[in-house]
Design a protein around this motif. Structure first.
Motif, PDB file in Angstrom:
ATOM      1  N   GLU A   6      28.251 -37.754 -32.615  1.00  0.00           N
ATOM      2  CA  GLU A   6      26.897 -37.399 -33.048  1.00  0.00           C
ATOM      3  C   GLU A   6      26.348 -38.465 -33.985  1.00  0.00           C
ATOM      4  O   GLU A   6      27.104 -39.119 -34.710  1.00  0.00           O
ATOM      5  CB  GLU A   6      26.870 -36.046 -33.781  1.00  0.00           C
ATOM      6  CG  GLU A   6      27.405 -34.872 -33.006  1.00  0.00           C
ATOM      7  CD  GLU A   6      28.857 -34.602 -33.332  1.00  0.00           C
ATOM      8  OE1 GLU A   6      29.299 -33.446 -33.185  1.00  0.00           O
ATOM      9  OE2 GLU A   6      29.569 -35.539 -33.751  1.00  0.00           O
ATOM     10  N   CYS A  22      23.927 -37.147 -29.227  1.00  0.00           N
ATOM     11  CA  CYS A  22      25.335 -36.863 -28.964  1.00  0.00           C
ATOM     12  C   CYS A  22      25.749 -37.747 -27.796  1.00  0.00           C
ATOM     13  O   CYS A  22      25.405 -37.460 -26.638  1.00  0.00           O
ATOM     14  CB  CYS A  22      25.537 -35.398 -28.637  1.00  0.00           C
ATOM     15  SG  CYS A  22      27.228 -34.977 -28.129  1.00  0.00           S
ATOM     16  N   TRP A  36      24.583 -28.084 -28.601  1.00  0.00           N
ATOM     17  CA  TRP A  36      24.442 -28.345 -30.025  1.00  0.00           C
ATOM     18  C   TRP A  36      24.705 -27.057 -30.804  1.00  0.00           C
ATOM     19  O   TRP A  36      24.195 -25.992 -30.455  1.00  0.00           O
ATOM     20  CB  TRP A  36      23.028 -28.842 -30.341  1.00  0.00           C
ATOM     21  CG  TRP A  36      22.789 -30.253 -29.966  1.00  0.00           C
ATOM     22  CD1 TRP A  36      22.162 -30.726 -28.853  1.00  0.00           C
ATOM     23  CD2 TRP A  36      23.183 -31.404 -30.730  1.00  0.00           C
ATOM     24  NE1 TRP A  36      22.135 -32.099 -28.869  1.00  0.00           N
ATOM     25  CE2 TRP A  36      22.749 -32.547 -30.015  1.00  0.00           C
ATOM     26  CE3 TRP A  36      23.838 -31.589 -31.943  1.00  0.00           C
ATOM     27  CZ2 TRP A  36      22.964 -33.846 -30.464  1.00  0.00           C
ATOM     28  CZ3 TRP A  36      24.060 -32.878 -32.392  1.00  0.00           C
ATOM     29  CH2 TRP A  36      23.619 -33.988 -31.652  1.00  0.00           C
ATOM     30  N   THR A  50      21.256 -25.941 -25.748  1.00  0.00           N
ATOM     31  CA  THR A  50      21.965 -26.659 -24.710  1.00  0.00           C
ATOM     32  C   THR A  50      21.073 -26.810 -23.488  1.00  0.00           C
ATOM     33  O   THR A  50      20.044 -26.136 -23.366  1.00  0.00           O
ATOM     34  CB  THR A  50      23.282 -25.948 -24.325  1.00  0.00           C
ATOM     35  OG1 THR A  50      24.040 -26.813 -23.468  1.00  0.00           O
ATOM     36  CG2 THR A  50      23.021 -24.654 -23.579  1.00  0.00           C
ATOM     37  N   CYS A  94      27.996 -31.423 -31.717  1.00  0.00           N
ATOM     38  CA  CYS A  94      27.921 -31.172 -30.293  1.00  0.00           C
ATOM     39  C   CYS A  94      29.314 -30.805 -29.792  1.00  0.00           C
ATOM     40  O   CYS A  94      30.317 -31.338 -30.261  1.00  0.00           O
ATOM     41  CB  CYS A  94      27.314 -32.329 -29.515  1.00  0.00           C
ATOM     42  SG  CYS A  94      28.064 -33.937 -29.741  1.00  0.00           S
TER      43      CYS A  94
END
Length: 123
Positions: A6, A22, A36, A50, A94
């Motif tokens: 990240e 990410c 996330w 997501t 992430c």
């Protein structure tokens, strides 16, 4: 090679915008759902967003302010955060996993995690 890295965190003020990245390894990006999450010390890790099979999913409190996207060529998932508030202050992570739809928001459904990036929003 780390599976998830990240970046993009920082110190912000209320109303600011920030984009988190990410970066995933090739096999991680192609084989797993990447989502996330965020975590405040002393609290459980919380699902944020997501993107999976072209659909996006969000925590209710970030809908309309955050946007998740991915760049296949860069093997990167982004989290665009707009209109930040102090309540968004957290370490953002992430995670990669293969959750079923009903478990998309559950941290135990994710096998791999990045090291996190801190987002701090002042009032």
């Amino acid at each position: 090679q780390e599976r998830l890295v990240e970046s993009g965190g920082g110190f912000m003020q209320t109303g600011d915008s920030l984009r988190l990245s990410c970066a995933a390894s090739t096999d991680t990006f192609s084989s797993y759902t990447i989502a996330w999450f965020r975590q405040v010390p002393g609290q459980e890790r919380e699902f944020v967003a997501t993107i999976r099979q072209g659909r996006t999913y969000y925590l209710d409190s970030v809908k309309g302010r955050f946007s998740v996207s991915k760049d296949n060529a860069k093997k990167t998932v982004f989290l665009q955060m707009n209109n930040l508030t102090p309540e968004d202050t957290a370490a953002y992570y992430c995670g990669a996993g293969r959750p079923i739809l009903s478990s998309l928001r559950n941290p135990p459904s994710y096998y791999y995690w990045g090291q996190g990036t801190q987002v701090t929003v002042s009032s």
